[in-house]
Design a protein around this motif. Structure first.
Motif, PDB file in Angstrom:
ATOM      1  N   MET A 205       0.840  -1.175   0.000  1.00 50.86           N
ATOM      2  CA  MET A 205       0.000   0.000   0.000  1.00 50.86           C
ATOM      3  C   MET A 205       0.888   1.242   0.000  1.00 50.86           C
ATOM      4  N   THR A 206       0.631   2.147  -0.866  1.00 46.68           N
ATOM      5  CA  THR A 206       1.380   3.390  -0.898  1.00 46.68           C
ATOM      6  C   THR A 206       0.890   4.278   0.245  1.00 46.68           C
ATOM      7  N   ALA A 207       1.848   4.822   1.000  1.00 46.36           N
ATOM      8  CA  ALA A 207       1.463   5.612   2.177  1.00 46.36           C
ATOM      9  C   ALA A 207       1.780   7.079   1.990  1.00 46.36           C
ATOM     10  N   TRP A 208       0.984   7.893   2.623  1.00 46.11           N
ATOM     11  CA  TRP A 208       1.244   9.327   2.718  1.00 46.11           C
ATOM     12  C   TRP A 208       2.249   9.520   3.840  1.00 46.11           C
ATOM     13  N   PRO A 209       2.799  10.709   3.939  1.00 50.47           N
ATOM     14  CA  PRO A 209       3.671  10.980   5.081  1.00 50.47           C
ATOM     15  C   PRO A 209       2.937  10.681   6.391  1.00 50.47           C
ATOM     16  N   GLY A 210       3.617  10.124   7.334  1.00 49.11           N
ATOM     17  CA  GLY A 210       3.003   9.766   8.615  1.00 49.11           C
ATOM     18  C   GLY A 210       2.486   8.340   8.621  1.00 49.11           C
ATOM     19  N   GLY A 211       2.664   7.599   7.527  1.00 43.44           N
ATOM     20  CA  GLY A 211       2.293   6.193   7.483  1.00 43.44           C
ATOM     21  C   GLY A 211       0.859   5.889   7.118  1.00 43.44           C
ATOM     22  N   MET A 212       0.030   6.882   6.874  1.00 36.43           N
ATOM     23  CA  MET A 212      -1.371   6.642   6.500  1.00 36.43           C
ATOM     24  C   MET A 212      -1.451   6.241   5.037  1.00 36.43           C
ATOM     25  N   PRO A 213      -2.285   5.235   4.690  1.00 36.86           N
ATOM     26  CA  PRO A 213      -2.437   4.874   3.278  1.00 36.86           C
ATOM     27  C   PRO A 213      -3.114   6.006   2.500  1.00 36.86           C
ATOM     28  N   ARG A 214      -2.767   6.110   1.233  1.00 37.64           N
ATOM     29  CA  ARG A 214      -3.396   7.117   0.376  1.00 37.64           C
ATOM     30  C   ARG A 214      -4.903   6.857   0.326  1.00 37.64           C
ATOM     31  N   PRO A 215      -5.715   7.913   0.242  1.00 37.15           N
ATOM     32  CA  PRO A 215      -7.177   7.724   0.200  1.00 37.15           C
ATOM     33  C   PRO A 215      -7.622   6.782  -0.922  1.00 37.15           C
ATOM     34  N   ALA A 216      -7.032   6.890  -2.110  1.00 35.33           N
ATOM     35  CA  ALA A 216      -7.445   6.023  -3.213  1.00 35.33           C
ATOM     36  C   ALA A 216      -7.141   4.565  -2.900  1.00 35.33           C
ATOM     37  N   THR A 217      -6.007   4.310  -2.259  1.00 39.16           N
ATOM     38  CA  THR A 217      -5.640   2.942  -1.888  1.00 39.16           C
ATOM     39  C   THR A 217      -6.598   2.413  -0.829  1.00 39.16           C
ATOM     40  N   ARG A 218      -6.890   3.227   0.170  1.00 37.83           N
ATOM     41  CA  ARG A 218      -7.834   2.830   1.229  1.00 37.83           C
ATOM     42  C   ARG A 218      -9.220   2.592   0.636  1.00 37.83           C
ATOM     43  N   ALA A 219      -9.644   3.432  -0.299  1.00 39.41           N
ATOM     44  CA  ALA A 219     -10.955   3.263  -0.938  1.00 39.41           C
ATOM     45  C   ALA A 219     -11.022   1.933  -1.671  1.00 39.41           C
ATOM     46  N   LYS A 220      -9.949   1.546  -2.344  1.00 35.66           N
ATOM     47  CA  LYS A 220      -9.924   0.268  -3.077  1.00 35.66           C
ATOM     48  C   LYS A 220     -10.024  -0.908  -2.114  1.00 35.66           C
ATOM     49  N   VAL A 221      -9.327  -0.828  -0.979  1.00 38.47           N
ATOM     50  CA  VAL A 221      -9.394  -1.888   0.031  1.00 38.47           C
ATOM     51  C   VAL A 221     -10.818  -2.013   0.574  1.00 38.47           C
ATOM     52  N   ILE A 222     -11.453  -0.874   0.854  1.00 38.97           N
ATOM     53  CA  ILE A 222     -12.831  -0.872   1.365  1.00 38.97           C
ATOM     54  C   ILE A 222     -13.784  -1.452   0.324  1.00 38.97           C
ATOM     55  N   ALA A 223     -13.646  -1.033  -0.925  1.00 40.30           N
ATOM     56  CA  ALA A 223     -14.531  -1.535  -1.985  1.00 40.30           C
ATOM     57  C   ALA A 223     -14.388  -3.047  -2.143  1.00 40.30           C
ATOM     58  N   ALA A 224     -13.171  -3.555  -2.066  1.00 42.47           N
ATOM     59  CA  ALA A 224     -12.961  -5.004  -2.181  1.00 42.47           C
ATOM     60  C   ALA A 224     -13.603  -5.740  -1.005  1.00 42.47           C
ATOM     61  N   SER A 225     -13.496  -5.170   0.189  1.00 43.25           N
ATOM     62  CA  SER A 225     -14.102  -5.786   1.364  1.00 43.25           C
ATOM     63  C   SER A 225     -15.628  -5.812   1.253  1.00 43.25           C
ATOM     64  N   VAL A 226     -16.214  -4.698   0.831  1.00 44.30           N
ATOM     65  CA  VAL A 226     -17.664  -4.628   0.645  1.00 44.30           C
ATOM     66  C   VAL A 226     -18.102  -5.618  -0.424  1.00 44.30           C
ATOM     67  N   ASN A 227     -17.361  -5.701  -1.509  1.00 45.34           N
ATOM     68  CA  ASN A 227     -17.687  -6.637  -2.585  1.00 45.34           C
ATOM     69  C   ASN A 227     -17.700  -8.079  -2.066  1.00 45.34           C
ATOM     70  N   ARG A 228     -16.681  -8.471  -1.301  1.00 48.00           N
ATOM     71  CA  ARG A 228     -16.632  -9.838  -0.745  1.00 48.00           C
ATOM     72  C   ARG A 228     -17.819 -10.088   0.178  1.00 48.00           C
ATOM     73  N   ARG A 229     -18.144  -9.101   1.020  1.00 52.92           N
ATOM     74  CA  ARG A 229     -19.256  -9.264   1.964  1.00 52.92           C
ATOM     75  C   ARG A 229     -20.588  -9.399   1.223  1.00 52.92           C
ATOM     76  N   LEU A 230     -20.781  -8.578   0.202  1.00 54.88           N
ATOM     77  CA  LEU A 230     -22.027  -8.651  -0.580  1.00 54.88           C
ATOM     78  C   LEU A 230     -22.140  -9.991  -1.306  1.00 54.88           C
ATOM     79  N   ALA A 231     -21.045 -10.463  -1.889  1.00 58.46           N
ATOM     80  CA  ALA A 231     -21.066 -11.759  -2.592  1.00 58.46           C
ATOM     81  C   ALA A 231     -21.388 -12.891  -1.623  1.00 58.46           C
ATOM     82  N   LYS A 232     -20.801 -12.837  -0.436  1.00 65.00           N
ATOM     83  CA  LYS A 232     -21.076 -13.853   0.587  1.00 65.00           C
ATOM     84  C   LYS A 232     -22.547 -13.815   0.994  1.00 65.00           C
ATOM     85  N   GLY A 233     -23.103 -12.611   1.157  1.00 66.14           N
ATOM     86  CA  GLY A 233     -24.510 -12.477   1.534  1.00 66.14           C
ATOM     87  C   GLY A 233     -25.452 -12.996   0.465  1.00 66.14           C
TER      88      GLY A 233
END
Length: 150
Positions: A1-29
C-alpha cells in the motif's frame, strides 16, 4: 500500500481496500441468501433459518455502513447514521404469534417492494398458493399432516 507521510495509506488505496471488502461481503450475503431459500421455505423450520439469515444480513449491513463511513471520512464528508444496526429481531415464538395477525401485511409489504425492483431483475409474483400447490410441497416434506388432507 502506498502511504502518505506519517504512514497513513493514500485515500485512493484505502478506498480500493474498502470496496474489495464490501464486494466480498455482498457476494457472501448473496450466496448465503440463495442457499437459504429451500430451508426458509420449510414450514415452521424456516422461521429459525430466516431469523438467522436476517441477523447475518443486519451484521453485514452494519459492517458495510462502517466501511462506507470510512470512505466518507476520507472525503471529509462526515458520516451517515446506521440506525438499522440497533434492529432487534423477534424470537421464533414471537414470529409464530405474529403469524396469526400480521402475515398478510408482511406479504403485501414484500410484494410491494418486489414490484418496485427494476424489470431487469426477475422477481416472482408474491401471492397465496392454491391448496394443490401447498399439498404438492408440504405433503412430501411433512409426510401428510392430517390438517392438509394429503
Amino acid at each position: 500500500m502506498t502511504a502518505w507521510p506519517g504512514g497513513m495509506p493514500r485515500p485512493a488505496t484505502r478506498a480500493k481496500v474498502i470496496a474489495a471488502s464490501v464486494n466480498r461481503r455482498l457476494a457472501k450475503g448473496v450466496a448465503r441468501n440463495t442457499a437459504a431459500i429451500p430451508a426458509e421455505s420449510v414450514p415452521y423450520v424456516g422461521i429459525g433459518v430466516t431469523l438467522s439469515v436476517t441477523a447475518l444480513d443486519i451484521h453485514d449491513a452494519c459492517q458495510t455502513m462502517a466501511e462506507i463511513n470510512d470512505l466518507l471520512k476520507l472525503l471529509n464528508q462526515g458520516e451517515e447514521r446506521a440506525d438499522f444496526c440497533a434492529t432487534r429481531l423477534p424470537t421464533v415464538a414471537q414470529v409464530v404469534q405474529r403469524l396469526k395477525t400480521d402475515w398478510r401485511a408482511s406479504m403485501e409489504r414484500v410484494a410491494a417492494d418486489a414490484r418496485a425492483v427494476p424489470a431487469a431483475m426477475a422477481v416472482p409474483d408474491i401471492r397465496l398458493p392454491t391448496a394443490g400447490e401447498t399439498r404438492a410441497v408440504v405433503c412430501p416434506i411433512l409426510g401428510g399432516p392430517a390438517w392438509l388432507q394429503c
